[in-house]
Scaffold this active site. Structure first.
Site, PDB file in Angstrom:
ATOM      1  N   ASP A 177       0.834  -1.211   0.000  1.00 47.28           N
ATOM      2  CA  ASP A 177       0.000   0.000   0.000  1.00 47.28           C
ATOM      3  C   ASP A 177       0.862   1.252   0.000  1.00 47.28           C
ATOM      4  O   ASP A 177       0.460   2.308   0.493  1.00 47.28           O
ATOM      5  CB  ASP A 177      -0.932  -0.008   1.217  1.00 47.28           C
ATOM      6  CG  ASP A 177      -2.049   1.019   1.091  1.00 47.28           C
ATOM      7  OD1 ASP A 177      -2.626   1.405   2.130  1.00 47.28           O
ATOM      8  OD2 ASP A 177      -2.335   1.450  -0.050  1.00 47.28           O
TER       9      ASP A 177
ATOM     10  N   LYS B 119       2.752   3.443  -5.699  1.00 44.12           N
ATOM     11  CA  LYS B 119       2.221   2.408  -6.603  1.00 44.12           C
ATOM     12  C   LYS B 119       3.255   1.907  -7.603  1.00 44.12           C
ATOM     13  O   LYS B 119       3.187   0.768  -8.047  1.00 44.12           O
ATOM     14  CB  LYS B 119       0.964   2.924  -7.324  1.00 44.12           C
ATOM     15  CG  LYS B 119      -0.091   3.480  -6.347  1.00 44.12           C
ATOM     16  CD  LYS B 119      -0.336   2.582  -5.135  1.00 44.12           C
ATOM     17  CE  LYS B 119      -1.012   3.320  -4.002  1.00 44.12           C
ATOM     18  NZ  LYS B 119      -0.973   2.555  -2.715  1.00 44.12           N
TER      19      LYS B 119
ATOM     20  N   ASP C  44      -3.283  -3.062  -2.438  1.00 38.95           N
ATOM     21  CA  ASP C  44      -4.333  -2.049  -2.462  1.00 38.95           C
ATOM     22  C   ASP C  44      -4.210  -1.224  -3.750  1.00 38.95           C
ATOM     23  O   ASP C  44      -3.141  -1.147  -4.357  1.00 38.95           O
ATOM     24  CB  ASP C  44      -4.211  -1.120  -1.244  1.00 38.95           C
ATOM     25  CG  ASP C  44      -5.430  -0.204  -1.090  1.00 38.95           C
ATOM     26  OD1 ASP C  44      -5.286   0.874  -0.502  1.00 38.95           O
ATOM     27  OD2 ASP C  44      -6.532  -0.564  -1.585  1.00 38.95           O
ATOM     28  N   ASN C  45      -5.304  -0.614  -4.171  1.00 34.69           N
ATOM     29  CA  ASN C  45      -5.304   0.407  -5.234  1.00 34.69           C
ATOM     30  C   ASN C  45      -4.935  -0.073  -6.615  1.00 34.69           C
ATOM     31  O   ASN C  45      -4.352   0.684  -7.410  1.00 34.69           O
ATOM     32  CB  ASN C  45      -4.364   1.565  -4.864  1.00 34.69           C
ATOM     33  CG  ASN C  45      -4.617   2.105  -3.495  1.00 34.69           C
ATOM     34  OD1 ASN C  45      -3.755   2.027  -2.621  1.00 34.69           O
ATOM     35  ND2 ASN C  45      -5.805   2.627  -3.272  1.00 34.69           N
TER      36      ASN C  45
ATOM     37  N   GLU D 100     -11.474   4.151  -0.981  1.00 36.72           N
ATOM     38  CA  GLU D 100     -11.890   4.479   0.381  1.00 36.72           C
ATOM     39  C   GLU D 100     -12.711   5.762   0.430  1.00 36.72           C
ATOM     40  O   GLU D 100     -12.379   6.759  -0.185  1.00 36.72           O
ATOM     41  CB  GLU D 100     -10.669   4.601   1.315  1.00 36.72           C
ATOM     42  CG  GLU D 100      -9.553   5.487   0.842  1.00 36.72           C
ATOM     43  CD  GLU D 100      -8.465   4.727   0.085  1.00 36.72           C
ATOM     44  OE1 GLU D 100      -8.771   3.694  -0.527  1.00 36.72           O
ATOM     45  OE2 GLU D 100      -7.313   5.178   0.091  1.00 36.72           O
TER      46      GLU D 100
HETATM   47  C1  LIG Z   1       9.383   2.934  -1.048  1.00 41.10           C
HETATM   48  C2  LIG Z   1       8.749   3.239   0.248  1.00 41.10           C
HETATM   49  N1  LIG Z   1       9.271   2.796   1.410  1.00 41.10           N
HETATM   50  C3  LIG Z   1       8.649   3.094   2.573  1.00 41.10           C
HETATM   51  N2  LIG Z   1       7.526   3.841   2.690  1.00 41.10           N
HETATM   52  C4  LIG Z   1       7.006   4.298   1.542  1.00 41.10           C
HETATM   53  C5  LIG Z   1       7.571   4.012   0.283  1.00 41.10           C
HETATM   54  N3  LIG Z   1       6.807   4.597  -0.670  1.00 41.10           N
HETATM   55  C6  LIG Z   1       5.815   5.228  -0.037  1.00 41.10           C
HETATM   56  N4  LIG Z   1       5.918   5.054   1.295  1.00 41.10           N
HETATM   57  C7  LIG Z   1       4.993   5.547   2.310  1.00 41.10           C
HETATM   58  O1  LIG Z   1       3.774   4.846   2.098  1.00 41.10           O
HETATM   59  C8  LIG Z   1       2.686   5.789   2.027  1.00 41.10           C
HETATM   60  C9  LIG Z   1       2.330   6.004   0.610  1.00 41.10           C
HETATM   61  C10 LIG Z   1       1.206   5.538   0.109  1.00 41.10           C
HETATM   62  C11 LIG Z   1       0.865   5.788  -1.326  1.00 41.10           C
HETATM   63  N5  LIG Z   1      -0.562   5.598  -1.473  1.00 41.10           N
HETATM   64  C12 LIG Z   1      -1.234   6.293  -2.356  1.00 41.10           C
HETATM   65  O2  LIG Z   1      -0.671   7.087  -3.118  1.00 41.10           O
HETATM   66  C13 LIG Z   1      -2.705   6.136  -2.378  1.00 41.10           C
HETATM   67  C14 LIG Z   1      -3.434   7.078  -3.104  1.00 41.10           C
HETATM   68  C15 LIG Z   1      -4.820   7.007  -3.155  1.00 41.10           C
HETATM   69  C16 LIG Z   1      -5.562   7.998  -3.920  1.00 41.10           C
HETATM   70  C17 LIG Z   1      -6.616   7.613  -4.755  1.00 41.10           C
HETATM   71  C18 LIG Z   1      -7.320   8.568  -5.496  1.00 41.10           C
HETATM   72  C19 LIG Z   1      -6.980   9.913  -5.401  1.00 41.10           C
HETATM   73  F1  LIG Z   1      -7.663  10.853  -6.092  1.00 41.10           F
HETATM   74  C20 LIG Z   1      -5.935  10.317  -4.570  1.00 41.10           C
HETATM   75  C21 LIG Z   1      -5.222   9.360  -3.846  1.00 41.10           C
HETATM   76  C22 LIG Z   1      -5.509   5.988  -2.463  1.00 41.10           C
HETATM   77  C23 LIG Z   1      -4.762   5.046  -1.732  1.00 41.10           C
HETATM   78  O3  LIG Z   1      -5.377   4.054  -1.054  1.00 41.10           O
HETATM   79  C24 LIG Z   1      -3.374   5.109  -1.698  1.00 41.10           C
HETATM   80  O4  LIG Z   1      -2.697   4.139  -1.006  1.00 41.10           O
HETATM   81  C25 LIG Z   1       3.210   7.058   2.661  1.00 41.10           C
HETATM   82  O5  LIG Z   1       3.089   6.987   4.046  1.00 41.10           O
HETATM   83  C26 LIG Z   1       4.668   7.016   2.194  1.00 41.10           C
HETATM   84  O6  LIG Z   1       5.506   7.802   3.019  1.00 41.10           O
HETATM   85 MG   LIG Z   2      -4.011   2.503  -0.497  1.00 38.18          MG
END
Ligand SMILES: Cc1ncnc2c1ncn2[C@@H]1O[C@H](/C=C/CNC(=O)c2cc(-c3ccc(F)cc3)cc(O)c2O)[C@@H](O)[C@H]1O
Ligand SMILES: [Mg+2]
Length: 214
Positions: free
Chosen positions: A141, A144, A169-170, A199
């Protein structure tokens, strides 16, 4: 100074949830994100699918990629058997700090090891640092475009065994096209799509469950 969204989410937990009651923490976050401010937690609809997969696997070892505020961490950890371990990776220190407090409010700190750092750096160190041989369950999660490289990395590091379940997820929104293409066409996985919604919205999204064939 301005508060951040994770800080406001934590405030809602501390105001509305009961310490030591994980379900009340999840309810407080879902209500906050439904009525006050959207946030990228897996949420309650996809969360119920997550619950059913976790309960079916009944994992002793869990890896979560992308902790954010700890919503899915709490959701998964609340279902784990007594000596099970959940390792969750988060490279944003501000998000990690909030997640630690959310996990503590739920009273689940003994089941959860939150590791601050990038998944690509830590996956190769899982065995030596945490005494993990293989993971029973992995929840993806995080960014992406990291799902595919990290899955390949877990394969290379021997962290997957016959029967390991990956739940992503997603896979529709925002979407993980390269991951889906790989995992659905690889003979090394048996995959199943669980249709749901993004969500707190009516937009289509879903979870992809993939079982490693060894
Ligand atoms: C390589 C690496 N290493 C460690 N931590 C890492 C990491 N890469 C990212 N992270 C961490 O994880 C989370 C990031 C989550 C990314 N999730 C999403 O982008 C996401 C977006 C939506 C969404 C949907 C429609 C929209 F219009 C806008 C947003 C829904 C979701 O459910 C998502 O998960 C965040 O806490 C980030 O710091
Ligand atoms: Mg997600």
């Amino acid at each position: 100074t301005q508060s951040t969204r994770p800080q406001r989410l934590l405030g809602a937990v501390q105001k509305n949830a009961t310490r030591g009651q994980p379900h009340s923490v999840l309810k407080a976050i879902d209500q906050f994100c439904t009525h006050t401010e959207w946030a990228m937690n897996v949420g309650d609809e996809k969360g119920c699918i997550l619950d059913s997969v976790v309960s079916e696997v009944n994992p002793a070892t869990v890896l979560e990629l992308g902790t954010y505020c700890g919503y899915s961490t709490v959701r998964i950890a609340s279902l784990l058997p007594p000596h099970a371990k959940l390792i969750t990776l988060e490279f944003n220190p501000d998000f990690a700090a909030i997640a630690r407090q959310v996990i503590a409010w739920a009273g689940l700190e003994d089941k959860v090891q939150l590791v601050e750092g990038a998944s690509g750096d830590w996956i190769p160190k899982m065995k030596e640092q945490f005494g993990i041989t293989t993971f029973d369950f992995v929840f993806l999660d995080h960014w992406k475009d990291r799902y595919l490289p990290d899955t390949k990395l877990m394969e290379e590091c021997g962290l997957l065994r016959k029967g390991t379940v990956l739940l992503a997820d997603n896979v529709i929104c925002p979407g993980t096209p390269d991951y889906l293409e790989y995992i659905r066409n690889s003979p090394r996985y048996k995959s199943q799509y669980f249709k749901s919604h993004l969500e707190y919205t009516k937009v289509e999204d879903g979870l992809e469950k993939s079982v490693f064939q060894g």
